[in-house]
Scaffold this motif. Sequence first.
Motif, mmCIF file in Angstrom:
data_model
loop_
_atom_site.group_PDB
_atom_site.id
_atom_site.type_symbol
_atom_site.label_atom_id
_atom_site.label_comp_id
_atom_site.label_asym_id
_atom_site.label_seq_id
_atom_site.Cartn_x
_atom_site.Cartn_y
_atom_site.Cartn_z
ATOM 1 N N PHE A 212 -17.205 11.089 17.586
ATOM 2 C CA PHE A 212 -16.417 10.780 16.390
ATOM 3 C C PHE A 212 -17.043 11.364 15.121
ATOM 4 N N ARG A 213 -18.171 12.012 15.260
ATOM 5 C CA ARG A 213 -18.950 12.461 14.095
ATOM 6 C C ARG A 213 -18.139 13.317 13.111
ATOM 7 N N GLU A 214 -17.378 14.295 13.629
ATOM 8 C CA GLU A 214 -16.644 15.224 12.760
ATOM 9 C C GLU A 214 -15.505 14.551 11.997
ATOM 10 N N ARG A 215 -15.062 13.381 12.448
ATOM 11 C CA ARG A 215 -13.953 12.684 11.800
ATOM 12 C C ARG A 215 -14.421 11.484 10.975
ATOM 13 N N CYS A 216 -15.703 11.224 11.022
ATOM 14 C CA CYS A 216 -16.256 10.004 10.416
ATOM 15 C C CYS A 216 -16.726 10.257 8.980
ATOM 16 N N SER B 99 0.863 -1.187 0.000
ATOM 17 C CA SER B 99 0.000 0.000 0.000
ATOM 18 C C SER B 99 0.895 1.232 0.000
ATOM 19 N N GLU B 100 0.469 2.248 -0.737
ATOM 20 C CA GLU B 100 1.273 3.461 -0.837
ATOM 21 C C GLU B 100 1.344 4.189 0.505
ATOM 22 N N ARG B 101 0.201 4.301 1.186
ATOM 23 C CA ARG B 101 0.157 4.997 2.477
ATOM 24 C C ARG B 101 -0.795 4.288 3.421
ATOM 25 N N LEU B 102 -0.476 4.310 4.720
ATOM 26 C CA LEU B 102 -1.401 3.793 5.727
ATOM 27 C C LEU B 102 -2.503 4.812 5.939
ATOM 28 N N LEU B 103 -3.678 4.325 6.342
ATOM 29 C CA LEU B 103 -4.807 5.222 6.581
ATOM 30 C C LEU B 103 -4.519 6.144 7.769
ATOM 31 N N CYS B 104 -4.803 7.404 7.611
ATOM 32 C CA CYS B 104 -4.712 8.365 8.707
ATOM 33 C C CYS B 104 -6.105 8.921 8.943
ATOM 34 N N VAL C 211 -9.328 14.824 18.000
ATOM 35 C CA VAL C 211 -10.212 14.393 19.090
ATOM 36 C C VAL C 211 -10.853 15.649 19.707
ATOM 37 N N PRO C 212 -12.150 15.614 20.023
ATOM 38 C CA PRO C 212 -12.789 16.799 20.612
ATOM 39 C C PRO C 212 -12.198 17.160 21.970
ATOM 40 N N ASN C 213 -12.315 18.432 22.328
ATOM 41 C CA ASN C 213 -11.817 18.923 23.611
ATOM 42 C C ASN C 213 -12.565 18.241 24.755
#
Length: 380
Positions: free
Chosen positions: A342-346, A320-325, A330-332
Amino acid sequence: MSSNSNKNSHRLTLRQEREIARQNRKMMRLLEEKKRRAVPVSEYTARMRNENNIVEIEDLHTVFFTDTGVLKAVDGVTFDIPIGSTVSVVGESGCGKSVTALSLIQLVQAPQGQIVKGSIRFKTQDKCYDITKIPTETMRKIRGRDISMIFQEPMTSLNPVFTVGAQLDEVLILHFGQRKKQAAEKSVELLKTVGIARAEEIYKSYPHQLSGGMRQRVVIAMALACNPKLIIADEPTTALDVTVQAQILELLRDIKAKMNASILLITHDLGVVAETADYVVVMYAGRVVEKGTVKEIFSDPRHPYTIGLMRSKPEVGKESERLLCIPGQVPNPIDLPDCCYFRERCDKSFERCGGAYPESFRLSDTHYAACYLADKGMKV
């Protein structure tokens, strides 16, 4: 203009800071007084929900009172540790793994750190205690004897001015009242048990004279000194090379089999989890987002965060060219949203995710996920 106003909205006025400090002092004083109070045994004894468990953590909330507000380090954590099994808690740094473990042995840094809600039921040979209500003096008799901990960095958990033998002897003298000679013999025996050659010589050595792997073995020997029912291993293989890491993991497996002990393993390393754990608890921003058997979590992960963790690890034989990031942050923990953390990162979020925080949906008798996609029965 709007960006400046947003920045200012997160700043506290001097009056607000003083009010937060006043409220913090009041709460910390009340909680510390409660811990020191002499209470009858009936107030901190409990009954296990399932007799096959050694620990039952239910709706645990551990917070830190800071100058800017109350930081929710552990925010409603619930999971069980069955007798004779290894339960691994995984998640990125700051998700509450170590604070959950420290709450279990009442070692959260007080007075700022406090358990404010929930229960931790722990079964000893003859009684069941609620750790959240137990007085400090009683907890000292349990900690080290019935529950022991292997800390993350042995060089900081071993005292550099005392020999290895003196520190091992102290555990045995304190909990069993052994004489110095008896304790010394037992300590040498423990060092041999954890695979240290020249045990008599190492007994007289100082921590700085030992390698990282040997120091970790000494810490494990200290944890095993009283034949505990539960061993908490907080990143036991951090900073060790691959060969020594494999030896330490093999040692923990052997100890568990010989003593029929339960292990709470805290780690970032999913390879270690797959190799040693029976059950997995995935944490994010102080909450459990998914839990199940190691097979369920690795072969059928349901929460998008768990899937992100799985895809971010390198796999042998797979190009794989890159691992998933996982994008975003993380929220404050001082200002957590009411919806899914996790909504904003999902990348799978939909309208319902903006509502109330999802409950833990049951997928099988052992598999649960706190995600609305799991409720809909959808494959993520």
